[in-house]
Design a protein around this motif. Structure first.
Motif, mmCIF file in Angstrom:
data_model
loop_
_atom_site.group_PDB
_atom_site.id
_atom_site.type_symbol
_atom_site.label_atom_id
_atom_site.label_comp_id
_atom_site.label_asym_id
_atom_site.label_seq_id
_atom_site.Cartn_x
_atom_site.Cartn_y
_atom_site.Cartn_z
ATOM 1 N N THR A 186 0.802 -1.227 0.000
ATOM 2 C CA THR A 186 0.000 0.000 0.000
ATOM 3 C C THR A 186 0.833 1.275 0.000
ATOM 4 O O THR A 186 0.350 2.323 -0.441
ATOM 5 N N ILE A 187 2.069 1.207 0.463
ATOM 6 C CA ILE A 187 2.905 2.406 0.538
ATOM 7 C C ILE A 187 4.011 2.407 -0.516
ATOM 8 O O ILE A 187 4.180 3.392 -1.253
ATOM 9 N N PHE A 188 4.735 1.332 -0.635
ATOM 10 C CA PHE A 188 5.961 1.350 -1.443
ATOM 11 C C PHE A 188 5.810 0.802 -2.857
ATOM 12 O O PHE A 188 6.561 1.183 -3.743
ATOM 13 N N LYS A 189 4.853 -0.065 -3.086
ATOM 14 C CA LYS A 189 4.642 -0.581 -4.444
ATOM 15 C C LYS A 189 3.628 0.284 -5.185
ATOM 16 O O LYS A 189 2.595 -0.179 -5.664
ATOM 17 N N LYS A 190 3.934 1.552 -5.282
ATOM 18 C CA LYS A 190 3.065 2.512 -5.932
ATOM 19 C C LYS A 190 3.869 3.313 -6.947
ATOM 20 O O LYS A 190 5.098 3.430 -6.837
ATOM 21 N N ASP A 191 3.170 3.863 -7.935
ATOM 22 C CA ASP A 191 3.854 4.723 -8.903
ATOM 23 C C ASP A 191 4.482 5.919 -8.202
ATOM 24 O O ASP A 191 5.540 6.402 -8.609
ATOM 25 N N GLU A 192 3.797 6.407 -7.153
ATOM 26 C CA GLU A 192 4.379 7.468 -6.333
ATOM 27 C C GLU A 192 4.203 7.099 -4.867
ATOM 28 O O GLU A 192 3.090 6.884 -4.399
ATOM 29 N N VAL A 193 5.320 7.010 -4.156
ATOM 30 C CA VAL A 193 5.273 6.661 -2.743
ATOM 31 C C VAL A 193 4.627 7.813 -1.973
ATOM 32 O O VAL A 193 4.836 8.989 -2.293
ATOM 33 N N TYR A 194 3.825 7.483 -0.979
ATOM 34 C CA TYR A 194 3.068 8.472 -0.199
ATOM 35 C C TYR A 194 3.948 9.667 0.167
ATOM 36 O O TYR A 194 5.003 9.521 0.790
ATOM 37 N N ALA A 195 3.495 10.856 -0.214
ATOM 38 C CA ALA A 195 4.343 12.053 -0.123
ATOM 39 C C ALA A 195 4.324 12.678 1.270
ATOM 40 O O ALA A 195 3.861 13.795 1.478
ATOM 41 N N ASN A 196 4.805 11.925 2.234
ATOM 42 C CA ASN A 196 4.943 12.405 3.609
ATOM 43 C C ASN A 196 6.164 11.705 4.185
ATOM 44 O O ASN A 196 6.183 10.481 4.321
ATOM 45 N N ILE A 197 7.174 12.478 4.524
ATOM 46 C CA ILE A 197 8.449 11.884 4.894
ATOM 47 C C ILE A 197 8.355 11.036 6.164
ATOM 48 O O ILE A 197 9.054 10.027 6.310
ATOM 49 N N LEU A 198 7.466 11.418 7.096
ATOM 50 C CA LEU A 198 7.346 10.646 8.334
ATOM 51 C C LEU A 198 6.563 9.359 8.119
ATOM 52 O O LEU A 198 6.898 8.322 8.700
#
Length: 230
Positions: A152-164
């Motif tokens: 859900t977080i890392f296997k995405k075209d864009e990784v969730y844009a929140n550094i924490l």
């Protein structure tokens, strides 16, 4: 009243009902009706504070069913919208204790909030999840939790844009790998991540157009805040 019955699976106004209600709003509209409401609800004796105090106490909670624990976690998660820092931090610590040694509940909670439109709520849930995992002696479900996070977080075209969020998510998986409970390629959770940077930004004239005239008859007190931000 809702917070008094939030963890009761059989009550029609438990945390599931609260969750469905709050998830339907835009971020701005929810802030207007919910975040402002929460601001002064950190007084001793409120149902929110009672839930926090109970959840973070050392009291044995093994009697809780998985459903009740998840409901209590949902109710705590919606306190993360508060701008009251001490209140929000206290709710975060309470969730850590509540989820300790209950990794399977963490996965269910993250799944419930997967589409929440408030990045700060999502971030705080991940913070509490990471804290709970590190404090847990019972790690059943950590493999499944790590697989869920990778999908859900890392296997995405864009990784969730929140550094924490990225950091907490990554470190849960890293910890699972350290405990030999995650055997897939660990490189996917490590930076650099796939992200898109905005290509166009508003110019100064466009920004300044939002400024309110202090001399205007329509000027309201809360416009001071908007002008200060600008």
């Amino acid at each position: 009243m809702v917070y008094s019955v939030s963890s009761d699976p059989d009550h029609p106004y438990n945390a599931d009902q609260l969750h469905r209600y709050l998830m339907q709003f835009t971020l701005a509209n929810r802030d207007a009706i919910w975040t402002t409401y929460l601001h002064n609800r950190d007084d001793q004796g409120t149902s929110m504070v009672r839930l926090i105090d109970w959840a973070k106490s050392d009291e044995d909670k093994s009697y809780l069913s998985g459903t009740s624990r998840l409901l209590a976690a949902k109710a705590l998660a919606w306190l993360f919208t508060s701008t009251n820092i001490a209140f929000r931090d206290s709710a975060t610590k309470a969730m850590v204790v509540l989820l300790e040694n209950n990794v399977t509940t963490i996965k269910k909670l993250l799944s419930e909030f997967e589409t929440v439109n408030d990045p700060y709520v999502y971030e705080r849930i991940f913070a509490a999840a990471y804290g709970a995992v590190l404090r847990s002696d019972k790690l059943e479900g950590l493999t499944e939790l790590s697989q869920y996070i990778v999908e859900t977080i890392f296997k995405k075209d864009e990784v969730y844009a929140n550094i924490l969020v990225r950091d907490y998510a990554r470190n849960i998986v890293e910890y699972a790998a350290y405990k030999k409970l995650y055997a897939d390629d660990i490189k996917i959770v490590r930076p650099p991540y796939k992200s898109a940077f905005p290509s166009v930004f508003p110019n100064n004239a466009e920004i300044d157009a939002y400024k309110y005239d202090y001399q205007s008859k329509e000027f309201k007190d809360y416009y001071w805040g908007q002008n200060a931000i600008l």
